[in-house]
Design a protein around this motif. Structure first.
Motif, PDB file in Angstrom:
ATOM      1  N   ILE A  23      -8.474   4.010   6.469  1.00 17.47           N
ATOM      2  CA  ILE A  23      -7.387   3.708   7.502  1.00 17.47           C
ATOM      3  C   ILE A  23      -7.905   2.564   8.112  1.00 17.47           C
ATOM      4  N   PHE A  24      -9.167   2.544   8.706  1.00 17.42           N
ATOM      5  CA  PHE A  24      -9.571   1.672   9.616  1.00 17.42           C
ATOM      6  C   PHE A  24      -9.822   0.403   8.976  1.00 17.42           C
ATOM      7  N   ILE A  25     -10.409   0.481   7.814  1.00 18.05           N
ATOM      8  CA  ILE A  25     -10.745  -0.840   6.794  1.00 18.05           C
ATOM      9  C   ILE A  25      -9.133  -1.422   6.549  1.00 18.05           C
ATOM     10  N   LEU A  26      -8.256  -0.596   5.987  1.00 17.22           N
ATOM     11  CA  LEU A  26      -7.174  -1.237   5.739  1.00 17.22           C
ATOM     12  C   LEU A  26      -6.223  -1.816   6.572  1.00 17.22           C
ATOM     13  N   SER A  27      -6.537  -1.305   8.045  1.00 15.59           N
ATOM     14  CA  SER A  27      -5.818  -1.833   9.178  1.00 15.59           C
ATOM     15  C   SER A  27      -6.483  -3.158   9.798  1.00 15.59           C
ATOM     16  N   ARG A  28      -7.814  -2.913   9.994  1.00 19.29           N
ATOM     17  CA  ARG A  28      -8.601  -4.136  10.579  1.00 19.29           C
ATOM     18  C   ARG A  28      -9.122  -5.040   9.945  1.00 19.29           C
ATOM     19  N   TYR A  29      -9.460  -4.759   8.262  1.00 23.32           N
ATOM     20  CA  TYR A  29      -9.846  -6.016   7.750  1.00 23.32           C
ATOM     21  C   TYR A  29      -8.854  -6.558   6.598  1.00 23.32           C
ATOM     22  N   GLU A  30      -7.836  -5.563   6.029  1.00 24.91           N
ATOM     23  CA  GLU A  30      -7.061  -6.055   5.242  1.00 24.91           C
ATOM     24  C   GLU A  30      -5.855  -6.398   6.190  1.00 24.91           C
ATOM     25  N   GLN A  31      -5.671  -6.066   7.253  1.00 28.40           N
ATOM     26  CA  GLN A  31      -4.770  -6.290   8.069  1.00 28.40           C
ATOM     27  C   GLN A  31      -3.135  -5.561   7.639  1.00 28.40           C
ATOM     28  N   LEU A  32      -3.259  -4.446   7.107  1.00 28.87           N
ATOM     29  CA  LEU A  32      -2.001  -3.885   6.856  1.00 28.87           C
ATOM     30  C   LEU A  32      -1.548  -3.173   8.056  1.00 28.87           C
ATOM     31  N   LYS A  33      -0.132  -3.046   8.067  1.00 24.28           N
ATOM     32  CA  LYS A  33       0.589  -2.258   9.101  1.00 24.28           C
ATOM     33  C   LYS A  33       0.375  -0.872   8.859  1.00 24.28           C
ATOM     34  N   TYR A  34       0.565   0.039  10.101  1.00 31.01           N
ATOM     35  CA  TYR A  34       0.319   1.356   9.907  1.00 31.01           C
ATOM     36  C   TYR A  34       1.319   1.937   8.801  1.00 31.01           C
ATOM     37  N   LYS A  35       2.745   1.576   8.709  1.00 35.68           N
ATOM     38  CA  LYS A  35       3.432   1.974   7.618  1.00 35.68           C
ATOM     39  C   LYS A  35       2.902   1.671   6.296  1.00 35.68           C
ATOM     40  N   GLU A  36       2.271   0.539   6.110  1.00 32.05           N
ATOM     41  CA  GLU A  36       1.820   0.065   4.791  1.00 32.05           C
ATOM     42  C   GLU A  36       0.624   1.108   4.343  1.00 32.05           C
ATOM     43  N   ILE A  37      -0.216   1.433   5.576  1.00 27.26           N
ATOM     44  CA  ILE A  37      -1.215   2.021   4.954  1.00 27.26           C
ATOM     45  C   ILE A  37      -0.755   3.556   4.901  1.00 27.26           C
ATOM     46  N   ALA A  38       0.152   4.211   5.360  1.00 31.11           N
ATOM     47  CA  ALA A  38       0.862   5.283   5.209  1.00 31.11           C
ATOM     48  C   ALA A  38       1.125   5.375   3.838  1.00 31.11           C
ATOM     49  N   ASP A  39       1.940   4.529   3.317  1.00 29.13           N
ATOM     50  CA  ASP A  39       2.508   4.569   1.921  1.00 29.13           C
ATOM     51  C   ASP A  39       1.456   4.474   0.802  1.00 29.13           C
ATOM     52  N   LYS A  40       0.551   3.468   1.252  1.00 25.37           N
ATOM     53  CA  LYS A  40      -0.497   3.228   0.379  1.00 25.37           C
ATOM     54  C   LYS A  40      -1.358   4.495   0.169  1.00 25.37           C
ATOM     55  N   LEU A  41      -1.592   5.121   1.092  1.00 20.82           N
ATOM     56  CA  LEU A  41      -2.404   6.600   0.949  1.00 20.82           C
ATOM     57  C   LEU A  41      -1.664   7.778   0.912  1.00 20.82           C
ATOM     58  N   GLY A  42      -0.413   7.816   0.924  1.00 20.92           N
ATOM     59  CA  GLY A  42       0.491   8.935   0.868  1.00 20.92           C
ATOM     60  C   GLY A  42       0.377   9.939   2.007  1.00 20.92           C
ATOM     61  N   ILE A  43       0.259   9.445   3.195  1.00 20.84           N
ATOM     62  CA  ILE A  43       0.288  10.103   4.426  1.00 20.84           C
ATOM     63  C   ILE A  43       1.326   9.705   5.385  1.00 20.84           C
ATOM     64  N   SER A  44       1.537  10.306   6.574  1.00 21.49           N
ATOM     65  CA  SER A  44       2.484   9.883   7.556  1.00 21.49           C
ATOM     66  C   SER A  44       1.872   8.658   8.571  1.00 21.49           C
ATOM     67  N   VAL A  45       2.860   8.308   9.085  1.00 24.27           N
ATOM     68  CA  VAL A  45       2.532   7.289   9.879  1.00 24.27           C
ATOM     69  C   VAL A  45       1.575   7.771  11.209  1.00 24.27           C
ATOM     70  N   LYS A  46       2.233   9.064  11.599  1.00 25.40           N
ATOM     71  CA  LYS A  46       1.615   9.500  12.591  1.00 25.40           C
ATOM     72  C   LYS A  46       0.235   9.832  12.361  1.00 25.40           C
ATOM     73  N   THR A  47      -0.178  10.197  11.036  1.00 26.00           N
ATOM     74  CA  THR A  47      -1.700  10.479  10.642  1.00 26.00           C
ATOM     75  C   THR A  47      -2.352   9.356  10.679  1.00 26.00           C
ATOM     76  N   VAL A  48      -1.802   7.983  10.351  1.00 27.30           N
ATOM     77  CA  VAL A  48      -2.435   6.766  10.265  1.00 27.30           C
ATOM     78  C   VAL A  48      -2.794   6.557  11.935  1.00 27.30           C
ATOM     79  N   GLU A  49      -1.831   6.675  12.741  1.00 31.05           N
ATOM     80  CA  GLU A  49      -2.038   6.519  14.193  1.00 31.05           C
ATOM     81  C   GLU A  49      -2.892   7.225  14.595  1.00 31.05           C
ATOM     82  N   ASN A  50      -2.989   8.521  14.685  1.00 34.93           N
ATOM     83  CA  ASN A  50      -4.060   9.521  15.036  1.00 34.93           C
ATOM     84  C   ASN A  50      -5.545   9.102  14.488  1.00 34.93           C
ATOM     85  N   GLN A  51      -5.627   8.770  13.237  1.00 35.65           N
ATOM     86  CA  GLN A  51      -6.895   8.378  12.793  1.00 35.65           C
ATOM     87  C   GLN A  51      -7.410   7.133  13.424  1.00 35.65           C
ATOM     88  N   MET A  52      -6.561   6.322  13.451  1.00 34.90           N
ATOM     89  CA  MET A  52      -7.104   5.145  14.009  1.00 34.90           C
ATOM     90  C   MET A  52      -7.370   4.987  15.477  1.00 34.90           C
TER      91      MET A  52
END
Length: 191
Positions: A133-162
């Protein structure tokens, strides 16, 4: 009619105003100097007070004596100028430090490579999903919604993990914080 009475009326004339100015200017400059410790700045403050008084002469209502009003106005203007100067100095100091850190980072490849190694090793310590999640957000510059879709998890999970990843990295890289801020400044632009 005294000068004080004239300023309270709606129609002050230029001659009365000049008399008021000449009667109080030097003493008010000395008074402002007590705050500012600078002759030029003291004169500017007093001139500004008189300028505002002239501009607003039709609207201003002075309940106390003219002398009390002038001294209070000079004091307040002096204190406001001191606040402004302090803010400007803090800003200049902040910029100086930022430039110094930036130059240190640019001019010392050892610091930059040491920092990069420390960041990479700290990221490697993150649990697998958090690291992804960190790498997708900070290095690949994906939005939280895009990360959630890519990993099949909720946006809330992405926010918490970040949040947890950033908290861990702040603690892990505390000794490198000034350089880290510069290193990651282009990544941390919010979501």
């Amino acid at each position: 009619m005294t000068t004080e009475e004239t300023i309270r009326s709606e129609c002050i004339n230029r001659t009365d105003f000049e008399t008021l100015f000449n009667a109080h200017y030097s003493r008010l400059c000395s008074y402002a100097y007590n705050f500012l410790k600078e002759e030029e700045g003291s004169e500017e403050v007093v001139q500004e007070v008189f300028f505002k008084l002239w501009i607003h002469r039709h609207d201003i209502r002075i309940e106390s004596s003219m002398e009390s009003y002038l001294y209070r106005a000079v004091r307040n203007s002096s204190l406001n100028l001191i606040k402004h100067i302090n803010i400007r100095e803090k800003y200049k100091e902040h910029n100086r430090q930022e430039i110094e850190y930036s130059e240190r980072l640019e001019n010392d490849p050892m610091n930059a490579s040491e920092l990069e190694l420390k960041i990479r090793s700290s990221i490697d310590l993150l649990p697998e999903q958090r690291r992804k999640i960190f790498i997708l957000s900070r290095y690949e510059q994906l939005k939280y919604k895009e990360i959630a879709d890519k990993l099949g998890i909720s946006v809330k999970t992405v926010e918490n993990q970040m949040g947890k990843a950033l908290q861990f990295l702040r603690k892990e890289l505390a000794d490198y914080l000034p350089l880290l801020v510069l290193f990651f400044s282009h990544f941390f632009n919010g979501e």
